[in-house]
Design a protein around this motif. Structure first.
Motif, PDB file in Angstrom:
ATOM      1  N   THR A  82      -5.545  -1.775  -4.496  1.00 13.18           N
ATOM      2  CA  THR A  82      -4.628  -1.463  -3.390  1.00 13.18           C
ATOM      3  C   THR A  82      -3.294  -2.169  -3.581  1.00 13.18           C
ATOM      4  N   LYS A 105      -4.119   1.839   2.198  1.00 16.86           N
ATOM      5  CA  LYS A 105      -4.196   2.387   0.844  1.00 16.86           C
ATOM      6  C   LYS A 105      -5.662   2.617   0.506  1.00 16.86           C
ATOM      7  N   ARG A 106      -6.016   3.862   0.266  1.00 26.29           N
ATOM      8  CA  ARG A 106      -7.408   4.197  -0.028  1.00 26.29           C
ATOM      9  C   ARG A 106      -7.527   4.545  -1.502  1.00 26.29           C
TER      10      ARG A 106
END
Length: 481
Positions: free
Chosen positions: A285, A466-467
């Motif tokens: 991330t 944030k994935r």
């Protein structure tokens, strides 16, 4: 939600200078507002909206040509248990008003935690005094009225947790005791913790826009310390979600914290050289965050980005796809409008490695001669498409190299992309973890690192905006022994 002031907090009064401009439409009389309690809040949403409109009316009365205001309130409870004993119980109840006013092309900002009419009138006066004594800025102003949000879908962000403090203490104890029980070498603890927070805010501006946000954030965590001979290692695990029902089980969190800690014992350095690097999902991330920073308006118009002139060009490996989706239910980056009221939209940010768009608020967009992308306040949910399997599969793809699980220091140059961080993790041989690693440095350049991504795991990190799963980079320099 007004993001030009990253230091804003709902305590006391602070003043900032700058500039914006826009026409003025007012519809509220300045008057005291009767409030009611709701789910632990001191104010109902309609009361906050009425308060925001009253502040805008006062700004007009005092001579502002336009204005915007954010009125917020938050309530929270946090409990920490260490070695089975309660160490801290914290309650917070915060509220604040952040006001930005414009006098022509001049801008002033002030904030306060006092909601009384007299204090709010004084806050307006202070903001206007600053605006009248600052330089004009032609890029300033409220967001374009045509781009303001008109639809407000329910994104399922608000789930208050009815958690008595006694129950929170027991959950924290469960997490810590489960961690301590993993191995006899776990001899100390930094504690188990449980937190429950809710917040609400109203953003309003003199275009007539009023938007309400309500959200919740719950978490359980454990951190323990293991010792073997004279060496000690510390690690942790946590779960965070909008709704308590989505949290991992407290005992599972503790066990994972304990297992991660024990796995780090007997760590050593690796030989200096160039190796494939696998970034754990929790660290991947950060790689995406560096991209967002470089692709954001402030860095671009100041020419302080390694992605200048990169729009429409390959920035990542061709296998990388990144979508911004503000409408993920219960997402930590979900919202129907940004910090200026601009409507959020789903966008393909990166397609086959090619950069399609920037992250812009109104001010930076005007500085660049562009339009706001609905990103005042930052990115919304960035979803990086996996290209491989889970962590086991990613370790197999790594083969022999370094699996990084912790980064130290801030050695990232946003202008050049140079990257140098202290690191710890595990040495991997033939796809299997061989031994723990510490006291090393990994180095490269983000432009080259992004182009060298060879796989993205399906072990997706969901505890933020944030994935992304673990990221495998073909090669980086490792400084060890």
């Amino acid at each position: 939600m007004i993001t030009d002031d990253p230091n804003r907090r709902p305590f006391g009064v602070r003043f900032f200078a700058g500039a914006f401009v826009a026409p003025l439409i007012y519809f509220a009389e300045y008057k005291p507002v009767t409030v009611s309690r709701d789910a632990g809040f001191s104010h109902a949403p309609d009361a906050l909206s009425a308060l925001a409109e009253s502040i805008l009316a006062e700004a007009r009365k005092q001579g502002a040509t336009s204005a915007e205001v954010d009125v917020s309130e938050s309530v929270g409870q946090s409990v920490t248990v260490r070695l089975g004993e309660v160490e801290t119980i914290e309650y917070n109840r915060d509220k604040g008003v952040a006001l930005t006013v414009y006098s022509g092309l001049r801008k002033g900002h002030a904030s306060t935690s006092d909601f009384s009419p007299a204090a709010l009138a004084q806050t307006v006066s202070a903001a206007l005094a600053i605006a009248r004594n600052t330089a004009e800025d032609s890029a300033s102003g409220l967001a374009d009225p045509a781009r303001l949000a008109t639809a407000f879908p329910d994104l399922d962000l608000y789930h208050p947790w009815d958690l008595p403090v006694e129950a929170a203490i027991e959950l924290a104890r469960t997490a810590e005791s489960a961690a301590m029980a993993v191995d006899a070498r776990i001899r100390n603890s930094e504690g188990g913790s449980v937190s429950a927070h809710i917040g609400q805010s109203v953003y309003a501006n003199s275009h007539g826009f009023v938007g309400v946000n309500r959200s919740s954030r719950q978490s359980i965590a454990a951190t323990v310390i293991a010792q073997q001979d004279e060496a000690m290692q510390r690690d942790y695990w946590y779960s965070m979600a909008r709704a308590a029902a989505d949290l991992e089980d407290a005992a599972s969190i503790g066990r994972r914290a304990g297992e991660r800690t024990v796995a780090r014992l007997n760590a050593r350095r690796v030989k200096t050289g160039d190796y494939p690097i696998l970034f754990d999902a929790s660290l991947a991330t950060g790689l995406i965050s560096h991209f967002v920073s470089a692709a954001s308006g402030g860095s671009l118009y100041r020419k302080a980005s390694f992605l200048l002139d990169a729009l429409g060009k390959p920035v990542f490996s061709p296998l990388v796809q990144i979508v911004e989706d503000p409408f993920v239910p219960r997402g930590f980056g979900s919202s129907s409008f940004d910090a200026e009221g601009v409507a959020c939209v789903r966008r393909d940010i990166v397609t086959d490695g090619v950069l399609n768009g920037w992250f812009l608020g109104s001010y930076s967009a005007r500085k660049l001669g562009l339009q706001s992308t609905g990103n005042a306040g930052g990115n919304h949910n960035l979803i990086v498409t996996p290209t491989a399997g889970d962590l086991t599969d990613m370790l197999q793809r790594l083969g022999t190299g370094l699996y990084v699980t912790e980064l130290l220091g801030q050695g990232v140059n946003g202008i050049t992309g140079d990257y140098s961080r202290g690191a710890a993790g595990f040495w991997v041989e033939n796809g299997q973890i061989a031994w723990p690693v510490e006291e090393i440095t990994i180095a490269g350049n983000l432009k080259e690192m992004y182009q060298s991504i060879v796989a993205i795991g399906s072990d997706v990190e969901t505890r933020g905006s944030k994935r992304v799963g673990s990221i495998l980079i073909e090669r980086m320099t490792v400084a060890g022994e």
